[in-house]
Design a protein around this motif. Sequence first.
Motif, PDB file in Angstrom:
ATOM      1  N   SER A 123       0.681  -1.152  -0.093  1.00  0.00           N
ATOM      2  CA  SER A 123       0.044  -0.039   0.027  1.00  0.00           C
ATOM      3  C   SER A 123       0.782   1.270   0.077  1.00  0.00           C
ATOM      4  O   SER A 123       2.082   1.324   0.696  1.00  0.00           O
ATOM      5  CB  SER A 123      -0.782  -0.006   1.307  1.00  0.00           C
ATOM      6  OG  SER A 123      -0.109   0.164   2.219  1.00  0.00           O
ATOM      7  N   VAL A 124       0.195   2.121  -0.744  1.00  0.00           N
ATOM      8  CA  VAL A 124       1.153   3.325  -0.894  1.00  0.00           C
ATOM      9  C   VAL A 124       0.271   4.794  -0.446  1.00  0.00           C
ATOM     10  O   VAL A 124      -0.943   4.646  -1.202  1.00  0.00           O
ATOM     11  CB  VAL A 124       1.698   3.722  -2.352  1.00  0.00           C
ATOM     12  CG1 VAL A 124       2.411   4.978  -2.292  1.00  0.00           C
ATOM     13  CG2 VAL A 124       2.686   2.614  -2.457  1.00  0.00           C
ATOM     14  N   SER A 136      -3.389   7.582  -3.040  1.00  0.00           N
ATOM     15  CA  SER A 136      -3.466   6.476  -2.242  1.00  0.00           C
ATOM     16  C   SER A 136      -3.441   5.205  -3.428  1.00  0.00           C
ATOM     17  O   SER A 136      -4.210   5.533  -4.365  1.00  0.00           O
ATOM     18  CB  SER A 136      -4.332   6.138  -1.199  1.00  0.00           C
ATOM     19  OG  SER A 136      -5.589   6.155  -1.586  1.00  0.00           O
ATOM     20  N   GLY A 137      -2.927   4.040  -3.039  1.00  0.00           N
ATOM     21  CA  GLY A 137      -3.121   2.954  -3.968  1.00  0.00           C
ATOM     22  C   GLY A 137      -2.595   1.510  -3.464  1.00  0.00           C
ATOM     23  O   GLY A 137      -1.862   1.782  -2.380  1.00  0.00           O
ATOM     24  N   TYR A 138      -3.051   0.435  -3.960  1.00  0.00           N
ATOM     25  CA  TYR A 138      -2.614  -0.911  -3.481  1.00  0.00           C
ATOM     26  C   TYR A 138      -1.976  -1.530  -4.731  1.00  0.00           C
ATOM     27  O   TYR A 138      -2.349  -1.710  -5.849  1.00  0.00           O
ATOM     28  CB  TYR A 138      -3.580  -1.564  -2.963  1.00  0.00           C
ATOM     29  CG  TYR A 138      -4.173  -0.720  -1.855  1.00  0.00           C
ATOM     30  CD1 TYR A 138      -4.001  -1.480  -0.444  1.00  0.00           C
ATOM     31  CD2 TYR A 138      -5.340   0.170  -1.794  1.00  0.00           C
ATOM     32  CE1 TYR A 138      -4.296  -0.595   0.721  1.00  0.00           C
ATOM     33  CE2 TYR A 138      -5.672   0.599  -0.529  1.00  0.00           C
ATOM     34  CZ  TYR A 138      -5.112   0.252   0.776  1.00  0.00           C
ATOM     35  OH  TYR A 138      -5.657   0.602   1.721  1.00  0.00           O
ATOM     36  N   VAL A 147      -1.090  -6.718  -9.697  1.00  0.00           N
ATOM     37  CA  VAL A 147      -2.341  -5.906  -9.962  1.00  0.00           C
ATOM     38  C   VAL A 147      -2.434  -4.399  -9.231  1.00  0.00           C
ATOM     39  O   VAL A 147      -1.915  -4.660  -8.061  1.00  0.00           O
ATOM     40  CB  VAL A 147      -3.348  -6.671  -9.549  1.00  0.00           C
ATOM     41  CG1 VAL A 147      -4.737  -5.821  -9.479  1.00  0.00           C
ATOM     42  CG2 VAL A 147      -3.763  -8.046 -10.499  1.00  0.00           C
ATOM     43  N   TYR A 148      -2.644  -3.529  -9.904  1.00  0.00           N
ATOM     44  CA  TYR A 148      -2.834  -2.230  -9.214  1.00  0.00           C
ATOM     45  C   TYR A 148      -4.142  -2.001  -9.020  1.00  0.00           C
ATOM     46  O   TYR A 148      -5.038  -2.102  -9.805  1.00  0.00           O
ATOM     47  CB  TYR A 148      -2.385  -0.983 -10.429  1.00  0.00           C
ATOM     48  CG  TYR A 148      -0.765  -1.344 -10.534  1.00  0.00           C
ATOM     49  CD1 TYR A 148       0.205  -0.356 -10.122  1.00  0.00           C
ATOM     50  CD2 TYR A 148      -0.470  -2.163 -11.276  1.00  0.00           C
ATOM     51  CE1 TYR A 148       1.399  -0.097 -10.205  1.00  0.00           C
ATOM     52  CE2 TYR A 148       1.173  -2.013 -11.823  1.00  0.00           C
ATOM     53  CZ  TYR A 148       1.828  -1.322 -11.069  1.00  0.00           C
ATOM     54  OH  TYR A 148       3.281  -1.342 -11.508  1.00  0.00           O
ATOM     55  N   ASP A 149      -4.700  -1.678  -7.719  1.00  0.00           N
ATOM     56  CA  ASP A 149      -6.132  -1.767  -7.281  1.00  0.00           C
ATOM     57  C   ASP A 149      -6.119  -0.384  -6.517  1.00  0.00           C
ATOM     58  O   ASP A 149      -5.413   0.209  -5.714  1.00  0.00           O
ATOM     59  CB  ASP A 149      -6.165  -2.814  -6.516  1.00  0.00           C
ATOM     60  CG  ASP A 149      -7.516  -2.747  -5.953  1.00  0.00           C
ATOM     61  OD1 ASP A 149      -8.478  -2.803  -6.832  1.00  0.00           O
ATOM     62  OD2 ASP A 149      -7.722  -3.186  -4.798  1.00  0.00           O
ATOM     63  N   MET A 167       2.319   5.143  -8.958  1.00  0.00           N
ATOM     64  CA  MET A 167       2.349   3.801  -9.634  1.00  0.00           C
ATOM     65  C   MET A 167       3.822   3.478  -9.814  1.00  0.00           C
ATOM     66  O   MET A 167       3.914   2.356  -9.878  1.00  0.00           O
ATOM     67  CB  MET A 167       1.887   4.360 -11.141  1.00  0.00           C
ATOM     68  CG  MET A 167       0.479   4.521 -11.239  1.00  0.00           C
ATOM     69  SD  MET A 167      -0.702   3.162 -11.149  1.00  0.00           S
ATOM     70  CE  MET A 167      -0.441   2.315 -12.702  1.00  0.00           C
ATOM     71  N   GLN A 168       4.837   4.296 -10.001  1.00  0.00           N
ATOM     72  CA  GLN A 168       6.106   4.006  -9.866  1.00  0.00           C
ATOM     73  C   GLN A 168       6.691   3.337  -8.810  1.00  0.00           C
ATOM     74  O   GLN A 168       7.302   2.257  -8.664  1.00  0.00           O
ATOM     75  CB  GLN A 168       7.104   5.294 -10.454  1.00  0.00           C
ATOM     76  CG  GLN A 168       8.521   4.986 -10.658  1.00  0.00           C
ATOM     77  CD  GLN A 168       8.694   3.838 -11.935  1.00  0.00           C
ATOM     78  OE1 GLN A 168       7.966   4.180 -12.657  1.00  0.00           O
ATOM     79  NE2 GLN A 168       9.798   3.258 -11.689  1.00  0.00           N
ATOM     80  N   THR A 169       6.070   3.813  -7.715  1.00  0.00           N
ATOM     81  CA  THR A 169       6.417   3.311  -6.441  1.00  0.00           C
ATOM     82  C   THR A 169       5.790   1.860  -6.211  1.00  0.00           C
ATOM     83  O   THR A 169       6.651   0.877  -5.820  1.00  0.00           O
ATOM     84  CB  THR A 169       5.948   4.262  -5.141  1.00  0.00           C
ATOM     85  OG1 THR A 169       6.386   5.524  -5.290  1.00  0.00           O
ATOM     86  CG2 THR A 169       6.172   3.594  -3.882  1.00  0.00           C
ATOM     87  N   LEU A 170       4.876   1.702  -6.836  1.00  0.00           N
ATOM     88  CA  LEU A 170       4.116   0.316  -6.517  1.00  0.00           C
ATOM     89  C   LEU A 170       4.950  -0.593  -7.530  1.00  0.00           C
ATOM     90  O   LEU A 170       5.203  -1.848  -7.323  1.00  0.00           O
ATOM     91  CB  LEU A 170       2.510   0.262  -6.996  1.00  0.00           C
ATOM     92  CG  LEU A 170       1.546   0.966  -5.912  1.00  0.00           C
ATOM     93  CD1 LEU A 170       0.459   1.083  -6.393  1.00  0.00           C
ATOM     94  CD2 LEU A 170       1.539  -0.032  -4.709  1.00  0.00           C
ATOM     95  N   HIS A 171       5.107  -0.160  -8.764  1.00  0.00           N
ATOM     96  CA  HIS A 171       5.962  -0.857  -9.679  1.00  0.00           C
ATOM     97  C   HIS A 171       7.220  -1.400  -9.177  1.00  0.00           C
ATOM     98  O   HIS A 171       7.601  -2.660  -9.452  1.00  0.00           O
ATOM     99  CB  HIS A 171       6.139   0.176 -10.859  1.00  0.00           C
ATOM    100  CG  HIS A 171       7.075  -0.508 -12.197  1.00  0.00           C
ATOM    101  ND1 HIS A 171       6.913  -1.203 -13.042  1.00  0.00           N
ATOM    102  CD2 HIS A 171       8.590  -0.216 -12.100  1.00  0.00           C
ATOM    103  CE1 HIS A 171       8.100  -1.709 -13.535  1.00  0.00           C
ATOM    104  NE2 HIS A 171       9.032  -1.042 -13.099  1.00  0.00           N
TER     105      HIS A 171
END
Length: 210
Positions: A123-124, A136-138, A147-149, A167-171
């Motif tokens: 989670s970010v 925010s995002g997961y 999966v980006y959620d 998005m880049q952080t989740l990537h």
Amino acid sequence: MNNEGLDPHLLHAWLAARSLARGLPMPVVEHGGFRVDTGSEAETVRWVCPRMCDGLKELAGTIHQSRQFLKVCETSEALLAALPAHWTIHAPSHVMRANGPMARRQLADGYAIAVEQSGAVTSVRIVTDTGILAASGYGAETDGVFVYDRIVTEAEHRRKGLGNVLMQTLHEARRDPESVELLVATDDGRALYEMLGWGKIASYASASLQ
């Protein structure tokens, strides 16, 4: 792949990762697709099929309650044609896949980012220097799919590159750099993600009783 149907393995992995990100039961094989017991106020259960099939059409005839959704990786027009007249088609969405690394942007001044990892789920949160949530995002990873959620940038904080940074952080949180990156976008979201280098791989239609 084309815009008519989705590989069943990708669909199952996407649904499984989404369930992980949201604390839901794992998808179950049913009626030519997968059932997910969502249990929310808006939706108790959904059946998701990789393409139009007889199982989905037969299932539609057995459902008589609201809050039970049928979804398929086809166009809204195709789903509408397969369902009884009393079903309502919802706004279309799009299954999208990353086509490579995104251009990296620096976090805008006045914001801070926090990352939490719990097993396969990341989670970010991006907050202002006064602690107000701005974005925010997961992300969740399983079976070769990331999966980006629930990627959200609050209206008053848009056009500052926060979504790109999120998005880049989740990537970068992916454990397997070869994981296929997927998300589902609305029409408006599709345009944004295409600017970030994503491409549509399937339509995603949804229907329920009203």
